[in-house]
Design an enzyme around this catalytic site. Sequence first.
Site, short mmCIF file in Angstrom:
data_model
loop_
_atom_site.label_atom_id
_atom_site.label_comp_id
_atom_site.label_asym_id
_atom_site.label_seq_id
_atom_site.Cartn_x
_atom_site.Cartn_y
_atom_site.Cartn_z
N TYR A 100 -0.40 -1.45 3.96
CA TYR A 100 -1.60 -1.28 3.15
C TYR A 100 -2.63 -2.39 4.11
O TYR A 100 -3.63 -1.50 4.77
CB TYR A 100 -1.55 -2.03 2.14
CG TYR A 100 -0.92 -0.90 1.03
CD1 TYR A 100 -1.20 0.14 1.15
CD2 TYR A 100 0.38 -1.11 0.34
CE1 TYR A 100 -0.58 1.71 0.33
CE2 TYR A 100 1.21 0.07 -0.47
CZ TYR A 100 0.93 1.31 -0.47
OH TYR A 100 1.60 1.84 -0.82
N SER A 101 -3.91 -2.97 3.09
CA SER A 101 -4.92 -3.48 3.63
C SER A 101 -4.29 -4.88 4.68
O SER A 101 -5.54 -5.43 5.12
CB SER A 101 -5.82 -4.63 2.46
OG SER A 101 -5.95 -3.19 1.66
N MET A 102 -3.44 -4.67 4.89
CA MET A 102 -3.11 -5.84 6.62
C MET A 102 -4.11 -4.79 7.65
O MET A 102 -3.55 -5.77 8.86
CB MET A 102 -1.67 -6.39 6.35
CG MET A 102 -2.21 -7.61 5.83
SD MET A 102 -0.03 -8.05 4.97
CE MET A 102 0.41 -8.72 7.44
#
Length: 414
Positions: free
Chosen positions: A73-75
Amino acid sequence: MSEPTCAPEAVGLCAERLERVDGWMRRYVESGRLAGLSVTVARRGEIAFARAHGLCDLARGRPMARDTILRIYSMTKPLTSVAVMMLYEEGRFQLDDPVTRFLPEFRGMRVLTGGSRRKWENVPAERDITIRDLLTHTSGLTYGFMESTLVDAMYRDEGIDFQTAETSLAEVVAKAASLPLLSQPGAEWNYSIGTDVLGHLVAVVSGQPFDAFLRERIIRPLGMVDTDFHVPAEKLARFASNYAHGEGGRLTLIDDAVEGRYAHPRRVASGGGGLVSTAADYARFCRFILNRGELDGVRLLGRKSVDLMTTNHLRGDLADMGQPRFSESSYAGIGFGLGFSVMLDPAKAQILGTPGEVAWGGAASTAFWIDPAEELFVILLTQLMPSSALPLRRELRVLTYAALVDQAGPTARR
């Protein structure tokens, strides 16, 4: 699973104290709060700790391993930010350029001041959104999943979700540009779809689809062999399922590894949260950042660009910019750079850490942090939504920093 490349003591870590991490991992699995997880701790270019416990797929009984593929996801955001900085280094734009130079749909933005979904009150934006605003989440954009403001609700009503959209990256960005901003550009820090907009910017500036740019210019050169926007059929046996806590705290399946939406190519490549990866792959990305833009003889960014990315760009910390808390963490003492959070003051943040350390996490409770002063990085991978369900990041931070037992920096080497 890959073995550590050195004894902890060889890089100034205490093996006995690192074993506390192992016990912590086992307790989460044995209690049923996590299906499985992996932790990687590296220092001075060597992996000192790499363990996995539990299962990545409860229904099929598949073990969690270092080569398990997970939704990060946001990584994804730091990789997209690197793509932007690569184009910046090529002289394609300046960071303070208005995004309207390339994305005219953001001209004449309005800022919400009140009203309802049907009739909202607004004023003109005082200035255009800049590229730096998008990198630092100070653009005035938001996320629909926040469910805390009228603008969030508008995003949900209009289907502005880069994870599930079946149109195109350009169309979702255009739809977002048709709605009001949550705040004036540059005024507040609001976690947002800004990095997804940057993915579209990369495509427009480079003339190449965003997913192709990321693969060809970053993922492949860094040797991230299992990182992509979907999982091909031959790798599905290594892909983790995603869970949430259901009734009575029991783990409930929310996205199956084999039958879920990552098993096929995606219509929209989300620069804000679309990638899957492994512990080994993301360790290569962390090494690249820690090496200030270079890995194994491959240089993607100049060291000064990485220095700029990992410097706080806010007026004070995130709390000063209107965000006192996010996920399970307090944001006092934490700033934000170009794609990462930046530790400013561990005492104010009330957590172990080092000024200048950069970090971020993903919606399924994944996390990483990179500490240049300690020549250290840590990666936590699991699959539990939302990321606020358990205090994993804060607990692991304490456990890993407690294992540092030597003096930091080159003078400590013998």
